[in-house]
Design a protein around this motif. Structure first.
Motif, PDB file in Angstrom:
ATOM      1  N   ALA A  68      10.572  26.556 119.963  1.00 57.56           N
ATOM      2  CA  ALA A  68      11.998  26.944 119.992  1.00 57.56           C
ATOM      3  C   ALA A  68      12.048  28.275 120.378  1.00 57.56           C
ATOM      4  N   GLU A  69      12.624  28.508 121.696  1.00 55.57           N
ATOM      5  CA  GLU A  69      12.838  30.066 121.941  1.00 55.57           C
ATOM      6  C   GLU A  69      13.838  30.952 121.169  1.00 55.57           C
ATOM      7  N   ASN A  70      14.939  30.142 120.788  1.00 56.73           N
ATOM      8  CA  ASN A  70      15.995  30.684 120.143  1.00 56.73           C
ATOM      9  C   ASN A  70      16.685  29.899 118.823  1.00 56.73           C
ATOM     10  N   CYS A  71      16.844  28.702 119.044  1.00 56.50           N
ATOM     11  CA  CYS A  71      17.611  27.776 118.237  1.00 56.50           C
ATOM     12  C   CYS A  71      17.176  27.692 116.752  1.00 56.50           C
ATOM     13  N   MET A  72      16.070  28.296 116.411  1.00 59.29           N
ATOM     14  CA  MET A  72      15.602  28.222 114.995  1.00 59.29           C
ATOM     15  C   MET A  72      15.716  29.552 114.385  1.00 59.29           C
ATOM     16  N   LYS A  73      16.069  30.716 114.761  1.00 55.24           N
ATOM     17  CA  LYS A  73      16.229  31.872 114.540  1.00 55.24           C
ATOM     18  C   LYS A  73      17.381  32.013 113.614  1.00 55.24           C
ATOM     19  N   SER A  74      17.220  32.788 112.499  1.00 57.22           N
ATOM     20  CA  SER A  74      18.328  32.752 111.480  1.00 57.22           C
ATOM     21  C   SER A  74      19.639  33.070 111.755  1.00 57.22           C
ATOM     22  N   GLY A 105       7.657  25.618 115.091  1.00 58.88           N
ATOM     23  CA  GLY A 105       9.062  26.405 114.539  1.00 58.88           C
ATOM     24  C   GLY A 105       9.096  27.939 114.517  1.00 58.88           C
ATOM     25  N   HIS A 106      10.015  28.467 115.448  1.00 58.08           N
ATOM     26  CA  HIS A 106       9.997  30.088 115.490  1.00 58.08           C
ATOM     27  C   HIS A 106      11.299  30.334 115.331  1.00 58.08           C
ATOM     28  N   THR A 107      11.598  31.239 114.237  1.00 55.61           N
ATOM     29  CA  THR A 107      10.722  31.782 113.204  1.00 55.61           C
ATOM     30  C   THR A 107      11.440  31.888 112.075  1.00 55.61           C
ATOM     31  N   ASN A 158       7.568  37.250 111.700  1.00 53.56           N
ATOM     32  CA  ASN A 158       7.469  37.620 112.922  1.00 53.56           C
ATOM     33  C   ASN A 158       7.705  39.015 112.950  1.00 53.56           C
ATOM     34  N   GLU A 159       6.631  39.843 113.913  1.00 51.72           N
ATOM     35  CA  GLU A 159       6.722  41.246 114.146  1.00 51.72           C
ATOM     36  C   GLU A 159       6.890  42.026 112.880  1.00 51.72           C
ATOM     37  N   ALA A 160       6.232  42.022 111.946  1.00 50.93           N
ATOM     38  CA  ALA A 160       6.070  42.719 110.582  1.00 50.93           C
ATOM     39  C   ALA A 160       5.570  44.248 110.749  1.00 50.93           C
ATOM     40  N   THR A 263       0.941  33.106 121.505  1.00 43.84           N
ATOM     41  CA  THR A 263       2.226  32.220 121.104  1.00 43.84           C
ATOM     42  C   THR A 263       3.318  32.355 122.079  1.00 43.84           C
ATOM     43  N   GLU A 264       3.104  33.650 122.930  1.00 47.96           N
ATOM     44  CA  GLU A 264       4.230  33.853 124.047  1.00 47.96           C
ATOM     45  C   GLU A 264       4.294  34.483 125.350  1.00 47.96           C
ATOM     46  N   TRP A 265       3.025  33.893 126.132  1.00 46.69           N
ATOM     47  CA  TRP A 265       2.576  34.439 127.028  1.00 46.69           C
ATOM     48  C   TRP A 265       3.457  34.309 128.191  1.00 46.69           C
ATOM     49  N   ALA A 327       3.226  29.460 126.705  1.00 47.42           N
ATOM     50  CA  ALA A 327       3.928  30.221 127.671  1.00 47.42           C
ATOM     51  C   ALA A 327       5.458  30.384 127.345  1.00 47.42           C
ATOM     52  N   TRP A 328       5.950  31.803 127.250  1.00 47.67           N
ATOM     53  CA  TRP A 328       7.305  31.905 126.629  1.00 47.67           C
ATOM     54  C   TRP A 328       8.426  31.597 127.643  1.00 47.67           C
ATOM     55  N   GLY A 329       8.300  30.181 128.156  1.00 43.18           N
ATOM     56  CA  GLY A 329       9.092  29.634 129.210  1.00 43.18           C
ATOM     57  C   GLY A 329       8.380  28.644 129.900  1.00 43.18           C
TER      58      GLY A 329
END
Ligand code: G3I
Length: 369
Positions: A68-74, A105-107, A158-160, A263-265, A327-329
């Motif tokens: 999921a590119e965006n839909c599972m972000k908080s 699932g991201h993220t 992600n990105e800690a 994960t996001e090539w 690939a990120w898209g």
């Protein structure tokens, strides 16, 4: 070892034995990489909702994993405390189930696109460590429980870490310190013991960052926590990453015993720029930020394809430890990079172009099987 195209063709023809002979199966990315790693794409809501049918066809034909590119972000899935918005994430998961794909699932825990309520109380002051722990546990448990048995694995944190190896000063870090990371993985494993759990970041080729993640993951494993893979996002450009560092990082992350995932090539084809330039100046905008709105010059396109081919060789060289490449898209027209670092930029970073054609470096590989 690639599955020879002739074998695929004969198989396709044999399976049609007695029926009307069909055209040989079109070579696909998932067949090409079948013996190497899952090959995936990030899906946006246009694609999931059927508004990009050509991209949908590409995903179903070429990929065996989706994220999921965006839909599972908080901020999207849990916009207010206790109120979840499931429709988009449900559509994403249903797409993956229907097409028998490995669903990612991201993220779960990320400082960006963080629901504004998450780290603060009604006055806007940071909540206590105990309150934040409970909010993290509820967020992670509620989401993972809903998709238990359907989602293969999760980007738990992600990105800690910053590029210099310091802990990013996110609200999670400021309230809980370094402990928020193992806690997130503990909560995730308790929520779905069968799910794979990943830690994910960009610029994972940088030595300072790499050393901290290797230590962090080894420490978590020593505590008996589950972590299955280290995600190297793999956002690249024409002058980064250093491929030697990139390959050393794959080896270093694999030394923890985890799988490695790209994960996001994507790879920017345009000159690397920063926001510091005065983009209101149209000359600056057009020359620096958006130099090729109508397509790449042939020599730059050839250079981009050569770099992507070199990266593909590195990934294949390490397919024993790389379990997924995403690939990120799907195609250039849907890439986040078209608006980064500012809106209106025309980029060319993905495996398929704006006409939904596979980029030459990969088309050559598939047709030479
Ligand atoms: O959905 C709203 C829409 O309703 C509104 O009209 C529009 C106004 O601009 O914004 C839309 O939300 C945008 C969202 O993407 C969905 O398109 C956000 O503004 C925009 O910020 C968001 O960008 C996403 C970005 O993460 C946010 O940080 C990109 O699509 C997404 O590709 C990108 O992905 C991240 C990974 O999750 C983590 N790694 C880095 C990667 C690239 O930044």
């Amino acid at each position: 070892m690639k599955t020879p195209l002739i074998a695929l063709t004969l198989l396709a023809l044999a399976s049609c034995a007695g029926k009307q002979a069909q055209a040989p199966a079109e070579p696909t990315l998932k067949d090409y990489f079948a013996d190497d790693f899952l090959i995936g794409a990030a899906l946006n809501m246009d694609l999931i909702n059927g508004l990009d049918p050509k991209a949908d066809s590409i995903v179903r034909l070429h990929f065996n994993s989706i994220v999921a590119e965006n839909c599972m972000k908080s901020q999207e899935i849990h916009p207010e405390e206790g109120r979840y918005y499931w429709a988009a994430a449900d559509s994403f998961v249903d797409y993956g189930v229907k097409n028998d794909m490995a669903i990612i699932g991201h993220t779960l825990i990320w400082h960006s696109q963080l629901a504004p309520w998450f780290p603060v109380d009604s006055t806007g002051a940071k909540v206590s460590p105990d309150v934040l722990k409970e909010r993290m546990r509820d967020h992670i448990t509620t989401i993972m429980t809903r998709y238990k048995g359907k989602i293969k694995g999760w980007d738990v944190v992600n990105e800690a870490i910053e590029d210099d190896g310091s802990y990013r000063k996110t609200p999670f870090y400021e309230i809980l310190g370094e402990e928020y990371i193992p806690l997130a993985f503990q909560y995730a494993h308790e929520a779905d013991p069968d799910a794979e759990l990943y830690i994910n970041d960009y610029s994972m080729n940088k030595p300072a960052k790499r050393d901290v993640y290797v230590k962090l993951v080894n420490d978590m494993k020593a505590k008996g926590l589950r972590i299955d893979a280290i995600g190297m996002q793999g956002h690249m450009g024409m002058d980064y990453p250093d491929f030697t560092d990139f390959e050393k990082s794959i080896e270093a992350y694999a030394s923890t015993g985890c799988n490695v995932m790209i994960t996001e090539w994507d790879m920017s084809a345009l000159p690397t720029v920063s926001r510091s330039a005065n983009i209101s100046d149209s000359v600056v905008y057009n020359t620096l930020f958006n130099p090729y709105p109508d397509g790449l010059p042939a020599d730059l396109s050839d250079h981009w394809n050569a770099r992507m081919d070199s990266v593909t060789n590195i990934l294949l060289r390490h397919s024993d430890v790389i379990s997924r490449v995403t690939a990120w898209g799907t195609h250039d027209g849907m890439s986040w990079k078209n608006d980064f670092p500012m809106k209106g930029r025309v980029e060319y970073p993905l495996l398929f172009d704006r006409d939904y054609r596979l980029k030459p470096f990969m088309a050559r590989r598939l047709n030479q099987q």
